[in-house]
Write a protein that holds these residues in place. Structure first.
Motif, PDB file in Angstrom:
ATOM      1  N   GLU A  35     -53.975 -22.085  26.789  1.00  0.00           N
ATOM      2  CA  GLU A  35     -53.827 -21.477  27.876  1.00  0.00           C
ATOM      3  C   GLU A  35     -53.405 -22.397  28.951  1.00  0.00           C
ATOM      4  N   ALA A  38     -49.763 -23.085  28.132  1.00  0.00           N
ATOM      5  CA  ALA A  38     -48.721 -22.083  28.485  1.00  0.00           C
ATOM      6  C   ALA A  38     -48.435 -22.196  29.857  1.00  0.00           C
ATOM      7  N   ARG A  39     -49.359 -22.238  30.559  1.00  0.00           N
ATOM      8  CA  ARG A  39     -48.972 -22.185  32.034  1.00  0.00           C
ATOM      9  C   ARG A  39     -48.010 -23.176  32.508  1.00  0.00           C
ATOM     10  N   HIS A  82     -49.003 -11.167  20.568  1.00  0.00           N
ATOM     11  CA  HIS A  82     -48.876 -12.350  21.045  1.00  0.00           C
ATOM     12  C   HIS A  82     -49.136 -13.407  19.743  1.00  0.00           C
ATOM     13  N   GLY A  89     -54.542 -17.643  22.326  1.00  0.00           N
ATOM     14  CA  GLY A  89     -53.525 -17.026  22.847  1.00  0.00           C
ATOM     15  C   GLY A  89     -54.273 -15.622  23.314  1.00  0.00           C
ATOM     16  N   THR A  93     -50.829 -15.955  28.109  1.00  0.00           N
ATOM     17  CA  THR A  93     -50.289 -17.029  27.498  1.00  0.00           C
ATOM     18  C   THR A  93     -48.722 -16.683  27.320  1.00  0.00           C
ATOM     19  N   HIS A  94     -48.540 -15.311  27.147  1.00  0.00           N
ATOM     20  CA  HIS A  94     -47.260 -14.776  26.691  1.00  0.00           C
ATOM     21  C   HIS A  94     -46.742 -13.847  27.743  1.00  0.00           C
TER      22      HIS A  94
END
Length: 322
Positions: A35, A38-39, A82, A89, A93-94
């Motif tokens: 997480e 992903a950001r 995702h 995920g 995250t997506h």
């Protein structure tokens, strides 16, 4: 062309952080690390209206997020699953990818927070994914969706679920799927040549994939189920699967499996657009802040979706006017 220079730089940066592999972090820490990553790695330049809902899943409620571009009416829809090895995920995250695809395609995107392993082992994520797609079909009128233009898609484990949902929809005949978008999908459990070549040092490792599978599968026999390994979908069912867009990355352990599934569909007479991105690694669609090709590929996904749905409308109109 070899490994893309921007990918090389990103891998060196990740290596310098000396983070332990996910299988050593454990489930909760792996989720947090993904997480956080992903950001930083992926952000949406344009955003669309979103709405969060809860729907009843296979065992418990699951969350969905509806991405609606401005001015859509009787839209096609992409039900999106995702990636993250069925273990990590989530919708967040997506989020950037879903915003971008919705904005650039002009289609509604619905992201699904299916149950994760090991809390929700196979076949629960598959059933959650199927239930979410059926819910979209059942609620098409209130969502402003053309139920004849429902696509399912996902990356990695999400691509695996999308393919499984297409097979289930064909078997159960409760609703129809018009299109499938499989982005560097996991399609089977054999360690192929691309696993041996790119299973270490290219972001996704052979060890991490083995760990994901151990978390996801309930027993060894699950590796023989077509709902877990789409490459095993029976031939008689394969020919009835919807048209597909299948994307792989050259330096990805999963590359062979994606290409094999594309060939399986083609051999059965299914319309397939297969593309392998040279110089790219697994997960590059979520690395758009560092890898420019990732942005280009997300835009091409949106264009593919838009073109497919527009072609469907034209064909429908032609049939009605003939």
């Amino acid at each position: 062309m070899g490994l893309h220079p921007q990918v090389q730089s990103l891998l060196k940066m990740l290596e310098s952080r000396a983070l332990p592999p996910m299988e050593q972090l454990g489930v909760e820490e792996a989720r947090k690390a993904f997480e956080t990553s992903a950001r930083v790695m992926s952000k949406a330049e344009h955003k669309v209206k979103t709405e969060d809902k809860k729907i009843q899943g296979y065992e418990k409620e699951i969350a969905i997020r509806i991405y609606t571009p401005e001015g859509v009416k009787e839209s096609g829809v992409l039900v999106y699953y995702h990636g993250g090895g069925w273990v990590i995920g989530n919708i967040e995250t997506h989020d950037a990818l879903c915003h971008t695809v919705a904005y650039e395609s002009g289609c509604i995107v619905i992201s699904v927070d299916y149950g994760l392993a090991p809390e929700s082992k196979f076949p629960v994520p598959v059933e959650d994914a199927y239930i979410a797609a059926k819910w979209v079909s059942d609620h098409s009128e209130e969502l402003g969706i053309d139920k004849k233009r429902i696509a399912v898609g996902g990356d990695s484990a999400g691509g695996n679920l999308a393919a499984a949902v297409c097979y289930l929809a064909q078997e159960r005949k409760e609703f129809e799927i018009a299109f499938q978008m499989l982005l560097y999908p996991s399609t089977g459990f054999e360690f192929t040549e691309s696993y041996e070549k790119y299973g270490e040092g290219y972001y996704l490792t052979k060890g991490t994939m083995a760990w994901f599978r151990d978390q996801y599968l309930t027993n060894p026999e699950d590796t023989e189920s077509p709902l877990a390994a789409p490459l095993l979908i029976p031939e008689k069912a394969t020919k009835h699967l919807p048209p597909a867009y299948i994307m792989t990355a050259e330096f990805d352990p999963l590359c062979d499996g994606g290409e094999q599934f594309a060939n399986k569909l083609k051999d059965a007479g299914v319309e397939v657009h297969y593309v392998c991105y040279p110089g790219m690694i697994h997960g590059f669609l979520g690395m758009t802040e560092f890898v420019a090709v990732g942005k280009k590929a997300v835009s091409e996904i949106a264009s593919e979706l838009k073109a497919k749905f527009n072609a469907d409308v034209r064909q429908l109109n032609e049939r009605e006017n003939s």
